[in-house]
Write an enzyme that holds these catalytic residues in place. Structure first.
Site, PDB file in Angstrom:
ATOM      1  N   TYR A   1      -1.442  -1.027  10.766  1.00  0.00           N
ATOM      2  CA  TYR A   1      -1.640  -1.253   9.329  1.00  0.00           C
ATOM      3  C   TYR A   1      -0.460  -0.740   8.510  1.00  0.00           C
ATOM      4  CZ  TYR A   1      -3.448  -0.941   4.614  1.00  0.00           C
ATOM      5  OH  TYR A   1      -3.606  -1.062   3.240  1.00  0.00           O
TER       6      TYR A   1
ATOM      7  N   SER B   1       0.854  -1.189   0.000  1.00  0.00           N
ATOM      8  CA  SER B   1       0.000   0.000   0.000  1.00  0.00           C
ATOM      9  C   SER B   1       0.886   1.234   0.000  1.00  0.00           C
ATOM     10  CB  SER B   1      -0.885  -0.002   1.254  1.00  0.00           C
ATOM     11  OG  SER B   1      -1.518   1.253   1.445  1.00  0.00           O
TER      12      SER B   1
END
Length: 275
Positions: free
Chosen positions: A157, A144
């Site tokens: 995350y 990401s």
């Protein structure tokens, strides 16, 4: 049909929806047999039947919760029992959490680490030796743009996605010249169920969404070209490459100003219309 990739059978985690389903669809369109891994058997079976019908490929279903400690071992045993080998491993499954660290369910974040970090490592350990024996193979890890810097209010995350990127870059160097390609996909916000699971669309801190089709197309093109990583979208790519990396404490402080919007309550459609 694009046949640039040397992979013949691809295993895709998180294949029941979103990027995973799109990876399965595009790889099947290329002529690859697919092995679909996710928790939902019904959704996997539906996708598998669609791919068999449309593309004439073999599509195997392996329901498995990747948060379980022995998930990779169970998948490896199932592959052996079915006589299946994997030429392309797509470590796509993952989910996120956001908010104040002390307010997030610790069990949820433990599962997040298991799915985002432990499962990709364990699956790569399980499948890469066979690729080496056959002299070819590929690993595509889904990271990401959150992995390019610290993420206050996304602490776990963003850290898992830092791991995914650095893990991929390191493996790529280890296996260059040995027949194995390793590429990391680092997309910005994509229209998937990710934001439903995380609980707010404000988790897309850039506010700019794309769809799964161009993201997966860019990832497979990067893998074909043996690129180390790819960040689809001009704005995402510029942010990834132009954002300063040091001093790290300053970068984290700047990131906090961007990410703290997730602490704001969601506004209802009626409230937005009245604004």
């Amino acid at each position: 049909m694009n046949t640039t990739s040397t992979a013949r059978t691809a295993l895709i985690t998180g294949a029941s929806s979103g990027l995973g389903a799109e990876f399965a669809t595009q790889l099947a369109a290329r002529g690859h047999d697919v092995i679909l891994v996710a928790r939902s058997r019904d959704r996997l079976e539906e996708l598998a039947e669609r791919l068999r019908t449309r593309h004439g490929v073999q599509a195997h279903v392996l329901p498995q919760d990747l948060a379980e400690p022995d998930a990779a071992a169970r998948i490896a045993d199932a592959l052996t029992a079915r006589g299946l080998t994997v030429d392309l491993l797509v470590n796509n499954a993952g989910f996120g959490t956001c908010g104040r660290f002390e307010e997030i369910d610790p069990a949820r974040e433990h599962d997040e680490i298991m799915v985002n970090v432990v499962a990709p490592v364990d699956l790569t350990h399980a499948l890469l030796p066979g690729m080496l024996e056959r002299g070819s193979g590929a690993v595509l890890n889904v990271g990401s743009t959150a992995g390019y810097q610290p993420g206050p209010y996304f602490a776990v995350y963003s850290a898992t996605k830092v791991f995914v990127l650095n893990f991929s870059l390191a493996l790529r160097q280890e296996y260059r010249g040995r027949g194995i390609k390793v590429t990391a996909l680092c997309p910005g916000p994509v229209e998937t169920g990710f934001f439903d699971a995380i609980g707010t669309r404000k988790a897309a801190v850039t506010g700019s969404f794309t769809t799964t089709e161009p993201v997966v197309r860019a990832a497979l093109r990067a893998l074909d070209r043996d690129r180390a990583y790819v960040t689809p979208g001009l704005g995402n790519a510029l942010g990834a490459h132009l954002t300063p990396r040091r001093p790290r404490t300053l970068v984290a402080a700047i990131a906090k100003r961007v990410t703290r919007k997730v602490l704001e309550p969601e506004r209802k459609p009626s409230e937005l219309a009245a604004a």
